[in-house]
Design an enzyme around this catalytic site. Sequence first.
Site, short mmCIF file in Angstrom:
data_model
loop_
_atom_site.label_atom_id
_atom_site.label_comp_id
_atom_site.label_asym_id
_atom_site.label_seq_id
_atom_site.Cartn_x
_atom_site.Cartn_y
_atom_site.Cartn_z
N HIS A 18 -21.71 14.00 45.06
CA HIS A 18 -21.43 14.06 46.56
C HIS A 18 -23.07 14.57 47.12
CE1 HIS A 18 -21.39 18.34 46.27
NE2 HIS A 18 -20.33 18.53 45.51
N HIS A 21 -24.91 17.51 45.56
CA HIS A 21 -25.79 17.01 44.45
C HIS A 21 -26.93 16.14 44.74
CE1 HIS A 21 -21.24 16.83 42.65
NE2 HIS A 21 -21.85 17.99 42.35
N CYS A 126 -13.28 32.27 35.58
CA CYS A 126 -12.92 31.11 36.34
C CYS A 126 -13.46 29.99 35.88
CB CYS A 126 -13.75 31.58 37.83
SG CYS A 126 -13.83 30.06 38.89
N CYS A 129 -16.08 27.74 37.53
CA CYS A 129 -17.22 28.25 37.35
C CYS A 129 -17.78 28.16 36.03
CB CYS A 129 -17.66 29.53 38.00
SG CYS A 129 -17.36 29.87 39.78
N CYS A 144 -11.65 33.95 42.41
CA CYS A 144 -12.96 33.78 42.13
C CYS A 144 -13.59 33.78 43.48
CB CYS A 144 -13.07 32.16 41.41
SG CYS A 144 -14.84 31.78 41.62
N HIS A 147 -14.69 30.12 44.23
CA HIS A 147 -13.61 28.97 44.28
C HIS A 147 -12.27 29.42 45.12
CE1 HIS A 147 -16.00 27.08 41.31
NE2 HIS A 147 -15.77 25.90 42.02
N LYS A 295 -18.72 25.29 51.97
CA LYS A 295 -19.59 24.62 50.82
C LYS A 295 -18.57 23.41 50.42
CE LYS A 295 -21.43 24.86 46.10
NZ LYS A 295 -20.66 24.79 45.09
N LYS A 298 -14.87 20.16 45.21
CA LYS A 298 -13.69 19.48 44.90
C LYS A 298 -12.58 20.08 45.41
CE LYS A 298 -11.87 16.95 41.08
NZ LYS A 298 -11.80 16.55 39.60
N1 MSP Z 1 -23.35 22.14 35.47
C1 MSP Z 1 -23.89 22.92 36.10
C2 MSP Z 1 -25.31 23.18 36.02
C3 MSP Z 1 -25.83 23.24 34.79
S1 MSP Z 1 -27.78 23.36 34.69
C4 MSP Z 1 -28.22 23.66 33.32
C5 MSP Z 1 -23.43 22.85 37.62
N2 MSP Z 1 -23.24 21.43 37.95
S2 MSP Z 1 -22.65 21.08 39.35
O1 MSP Z 1 -22.31 19.86 39.34
O2 MSP Z 1 -21.62 22.29 39.87
O3 MSP Z 1 -23.76 21.16 40.16
C6 MSP Z 1 -24.40 22.29 40.92
C7 MSP Z 1 -25.50 21.67 41.69
O4 MSP Z 1 -25.37 20.89 42.69
C8 MSP Z 1 -26.15 23.22 42.49
O5 MSP Z 1 -26.95 23.97 41.91
C9 MSP Z 1 -26.75 22.36 43.66
O6 MSP Z 1 -28.14 22.02 43.16
C10 MSP Z 1 -25.88 21.10 43.77
N3 MSP Z 1 -24.88 21.22 44.77
C11 MSP Z 1 -23.49 21.02 44.61
N4 MSP Z 1 -22.91 21.45 45.74
C12 MSP Z 1 -23.91 21.64 46.71
C13 MSP Z 1 -23.62 21.57 48.12
N5 MSP Z 1 -22.76 21.96 48.92
N6 MSP Z 1 -25.02 22.07 48.86
C14 MSP Z 1 -26.19 21.84 48.13
N7 MSP Z 1 -26.24 21.59 46.87
C15 MSP Z 1 -25.20 21.55 46.15
O7 MSP Z 1 -23.40 23.90 38.41
#
Ligand code: MSP
Length: 503
Positions: A18, A21, A126, A129, A144, A147, A295, A298
Amino acid sequence: MDRFYVTTPIYYVNDEPHIGHAFTTLNADAVARWHRMLGEDVFFLTGTDEHGLKIQRAAEENGLSPLEQADRTSVRFKEAWRSLNISNDDFIRTTEPRHHVAVQQLLQRCYDNGYIERGTYEGSYCVSCEAYYTDDELGEDRTCPIHKRPVEHMVEDNYFFKLSAFEDRLTDWLTNSPDAITPDGYRKEALGLIRQGLEDISISRTSIDWGVPVPWDDGHVFYVWYDALINYATAVGFGSDDARFEQWWPATHHMLGKDILRFHCVYWPAMLLAAGIEDLPTYHVHGFLLVSGEKMSKTSFNKISPTAMVEEFGVDGFRYALLRDHSFGPDSDFSYESMLSRYNSDLANTFGNLLQRVTTIVGKKCGGVAPAPRVDSPVADKAATAIAETIAGWAKFQAASGLDATWRLAREANELLSETEPWKLEPGPEVDAILGDALEALRIVALLGAPAMPEAMAAAWARLGLPGRPEEQRIADAAVWGQYPGGVTLPEGEPLFPRLKAT
Ligand code: MSP
């Protein structure tokens, strides 16, 4: 040649890509492109995080094996990044053999150095997380804090990493390196976490088998986070090519969201120190993109796909508006309306109109042959300021402020045209001087804007009659007033950024 190694977090494969990311990945991409234009040797890594309970459960829900789940979603991330023109040099998947080797080697080193011990853990967990929480961190009704869903009580026999042994070294590092984590508020946040006191952390699981096996004890797999963090070392040769690792590791920059600061900025440097790796990464942390104040996630059903945004704004329109509108650090509200108004004001109007206007007047007043800029132009000083501020913005990983400074130059050139109205003047030296200056301003904006909009700025470059692509230039040589050659015949073309209406 200076090296520059930049990473994004590796994304979980239970979720579709999304724009949250995309925000991290796009910022990392633009920064990587900027550093290539500085002439540095760049390695840009992204990838997917594929082990752990969260993925195992998502696979079960979808009637797939965990690896099938990972294969399918990992491709979705690769496709999303291709559609956003992400220039990563590698895409790591934690299920790859090279990564298993690196994880086992790095943690074996920590074990051999006496920083891993066996014990029993009991706590609130959680699954979303993949993290334990202490009672005072939990939200209402033992939920959590991120979440807002109930946590699970877990009791496990597992291995502990002696994080507590690193309190002093981590404190010294963050106190003595003011740029270790930027923006500075996040360095203070990490220091605060360390000063609260660090407890040893559980790093293995016996309750699941979807992970990297602990090399010295068969019944355990490493907990997903300690496997995941090591991806950054794997990709530059840890466990397979020591010389390569030593070349790249000191140049490491991690870009990440604030949700994973504790793992990255506290646990990971401690693991590196425990393994005898003294060079610690530099961190660049950003806030959340919020949709109606929440935020994107999902569980909140408020995710926006990058593909939908590309359909609306084009790849580079989306890239620019996202990078320009949300500075790297604080939380920031995402809305279609603000993207649209950013696109229309900066791209359709300021830059697009300027390019269209200037080339049209060159057609009418100069027989289609572009004039050269003035060395002593009234715009030259303003350009020098815009260039310096652009460089300063990118140096701080602040694409938004870099682009803001660049677009000030585009606005200066528009003002020059509005004030002098060359379309009303007779052909001659005065018209040539004004248009030459405007063309030079456009050249510089196309150059400095290229990391954000590689293809659109390459198209603008061609419309200015310039050879090659802006990204092939070196900032130090090309970002200097007065280089537009003049004498070139300008090709005609459609507007690069057609004005968009709300849909
Ligand atoms: N898999 C772990 C990270 C491991 S790194 C060794 C993880 N993955 S995640 O798919 O949840 O992605 C987290 C990252 O996605 C966040 O740290 C951020 O960089 C980005 N984001 C996810 N949602 C976001 C927002 N709503 N806004 C901005 N960035 C976001 O955590």
